[in-house]
Design an enzyme around this catalytic site. Structure first.
Site, PDB file in Angstrom:
ATOM      1  N   ASP A 266      27.684 -24.305  27.828  1.00 60.66           N
ATOM      2  CA  ASP A 266      26.993 -25.321  27.021  1.00 60.66           C
ATOM      3  C   ASP A 266      27.483 -26.729  27.363  1.00 60.66           C
ATOM      4  O   ASP A 266      27.610 -27.577  26.496  1.00 60.66           O
ATOM      5  CB  ASP A 266      27.169 -25.038  25.526  1.00 60.66           C
ATOM      6  CG  ASP A 266      26.234 -25.868  24.658  1.00 60.66           C
ATOM      7  OD1 ASP A 266      25.343 -26.540  25.213  1.00 60.66           O
ATOM      8  OD2 ASP A 266      26.403 -25.866  23.424  1.00 60.66           O
TER       9      ASP A 266
ATOM     10  N   ASP B  90      26.004 -29.353  28.615  1.00 59.16           N
ATOM     11  CA  ASP B  90      24.791 -30.068  28.977  1.00 59.16           C
ATOM     12  C   ASP B  90      25.135 -31.446  29.534  1.00 59.16           C
ATOM     13  O   ASP B  90      26.256 -31.918  29.425  1.00 59.16           O
ATOM     14  CB  ASP B  90      23.826 -30.175  27.794  1.00 59.16           C
ATOM     15  CG  ASP B  90      24.403 -30.936  26.614  1.00 59.16           C
ATOM     16  OD1 ASP B  90      25.257 -31.819  26.825  1.00 59.16           O
ATOM     17  OD2 ASP B  90      23.993 -30.673  25.474  1.00 59.16           O
TER      18      ASP B  90
END
Length: 530
Positions: A301, A303
């Site tokens: 995760d 990003d």
């Protein structure tokens, strides 16, 4: 009229703009000519979050005190960056409301409220709104329930509304839009709901869609080969934070979120473009000019929604248009923003998942660092070495100032099946806290990513920073302190306890010749002056 002619008219239009109480495109392009205003989410299209005001300095910052305070009307996290021009401040309040204030006194001029449905879905993120955009005589706001609104700047009345995406499928909007020449750019949240991400442009006059760029390529499109099977259909790639813009190249730069499901990469074999990347798009058509993927096949995760910062500097004896970014994955990157060429990268915060970057900027991953059913300890945590809160670039010092969350996490993988509008995670994480978690502000050399100084915080921050021409770096802490640091040394010069956690980015403006610094703490907005 072509773009060159429009830009050449700037001085005339900027001088006339106050008479019409509006902000034309040329005024946004040349925001540096009026440092008394704050015209975009990051202060300028190049996202420096730098104030050219120099009334508040290292010598007098100790005299700062609150001049007025605005109490938010509804409870909720405050992550907004106000827009200020022509004596008016425009800000958002939770969940998706807009308020206009007298910039000199804090008196409310008008308030617009967007009712939210009882079944509102915000999967993987809080009910926040980070701000508005302005263009001509309109204020633009994107809402949690999937709409984009244009409001009259003078009255707050609705000029138009557009239903962008269905909230029932997990789409929502938390970012401040970006207004450019005749268009409003908006990106979606919802990466933890397995959406197919996109970035949209809407006509600023009518609200009609101009173009859509899908961040997850479909069948027959370049990049589809990086998605195994039909995993592209729920590939996520949210666009939940405001990007940057180069008006001369006419390119938008936008960070793209994580792939879905977050922590189980088995169901989406491949690099998973364009997730965890930055994309450069033609602003007129939405056509992809180039991309750079920071974390291929991301399973942590990490990003890449961090703010892309645009600088013009000499690189190896040649003037280059550069894009610099301190990524959530703990690596720092320097790219050519015209071509996307990787120029430099290095570790800037603690990480344990890669030995470095290869000559093309691709990470050299360490085996065994993937999430597992029993848990795998990796730095940084899923919250990243940094996150959504803004960095700041000072042209005076040549440094990028970044708020740092130095944490590790145990990453867990689980089996997962997609169900529309429901969490699509494929695992979870357990972050290391207490003595194992640290917070910092780093001053990084913009060209090398090397650390010049560091300032220790009591805990990992959720607040961004702003550098100023007065030689200051302004920030805030989870413990409720707003502070000022010396931009050359990191020495603390001033602090003020606001009584609640600081979870937003600072900005500065001037009103009637007096400079102010703005920061939210708890549920209040504080305006500081000498």
């Amino acid at each position: 009229m072509n773009r060159a002619v429009r830009l050449a008219m700037v001085m005339v239009l900027v001088s006339l703009a106050p008479l019409f109480a509006q902000v034309p495109f040329e005024r946004l392009v040349n925001s540096h000519l009026e440092p008394e205003s704050w015209l975009t989410y990051s202060g300028s299209y190049d996202s420096h979050r730098f104030s050219h005001l120099d009334q508040i300095t290292k010598d007098n910052v100790g005299n700062l005190s609150p001049k007025w305070v605005y109490q938010m009307r509804r409870p909720g996290l405050v992550e907004t960056t106000p827009i200020v021009y022509d004596g008016v401040m425009y800000l958002t309040e939770s969940p998706s409301n807009v308020t206009a204030l007298d910039a000199g006194t804090g008196r409310t001029l008008w308030r617009w409220t967007r009712p939210m449905p009882e079944d509102l879905r915000n999967i993987g993120f809080p009910r926040v709104n980070r701000g508005v955009a302005v263009l001509d005589n309109r204020i633009f706001v994107a809402t949690l329930d999937g709409y984009l609104f244009a409001l009259d700047a003078a009255s707050g009345s609705v000029r138009w509304e557009t239903h962008v995406a269905d909230n029932a499928t997990g789409h929502s909007f938390t970012l401040a839009p970006l207004a450019i020449d005749g268009k409003v750019i908006v990106g979606t949240s919802g990466g933890e709901a397995g959406i197919r991400g996109f970035l949209d442009a809407y006509d600023a006059e009518t609200g009609q869609q101009v173009w859509r760029f899908w961040t997850i390529p479909g069948p027959g499109e370049p990049g589809i080969e990086t998605w195994g099977g039909n995993s592209w259909m729920n590939g996520a790639g949210a666009t939940w934070l405001t990007g940057s813009y180069d008006p001369e190249l006419n390119l938008l730069y936008w960070g793209i979120g994580n792939p879905g499901p977050d922590w189980n990469g088995d169901v989406r074999p491949g690099d998973n473009l364009y997730t965890s990347s930055v994309v450069a798009l033609d602003a007129d058509s939405g056509t992809l000019a180039w991309h750079f993927q920071f974390t291929p096949h991301d399973t942590h995760d990490w990003d890449a929604n961090q703010i892309p910062v645009l600088i013009d500097r000499e690189w190896e004896g040649e003037e280059r248009r550069l894009l610099i970014l301190a990524n959530r994955n703990a690596f720092y990157y320097v790219l050519d923003r015209k071509t996307g060429e990787f120029l430099h990268g290095n570790e800037y915060s603690k990480q344990t998942w890669a030995t470095g970057l290869d000559e093309n900027g691709r990470p050299l991953e360490i085996p065994g660092m993937e999430p597992s059913y029993d848990g795998t300890l990796v730095w940084p945590s899923l919250q990243g070495a940094t996150n959504w809160f803004s960095p700041s670039y000072s042209p005076d010092t040549g440094a990028l100032y970044v708020s740092i969350r130095e944490m590790g996490s145990y990453y867990f993988k689980s089996d997962v099946e997609f169900e529309e509008g429901e969490p699509y995670l494929g695992g979870g994480e357990q972050a290391l806290r207490g003595d194992d978690a640290q917070g910092w502000v780093y001053a990084l050399d913009a060209l090398t990513g090397e650390r010049r100084w560091q300032f220790r915080l009591l805990s990992p921050p959720w607040s961004g920073v702003m550098a100023t021409a007065g030689g200051l770096v302004i920030g805030g802490s989870q413990e409720g302190n707003v502070y000022a640091l010396d931009d050359d040394t990191g020495e603390p010069l001033w602090s003020f306890f606001v009584g609640g956690a600081v979870r937003t980015n600072p900005m500065s403006f001037s009103h009637q010749g007096t400079q102010y610094i703005v920061m939210a703490g708890g549920s209040s907005l504080f305006v500081f002056g000498l």
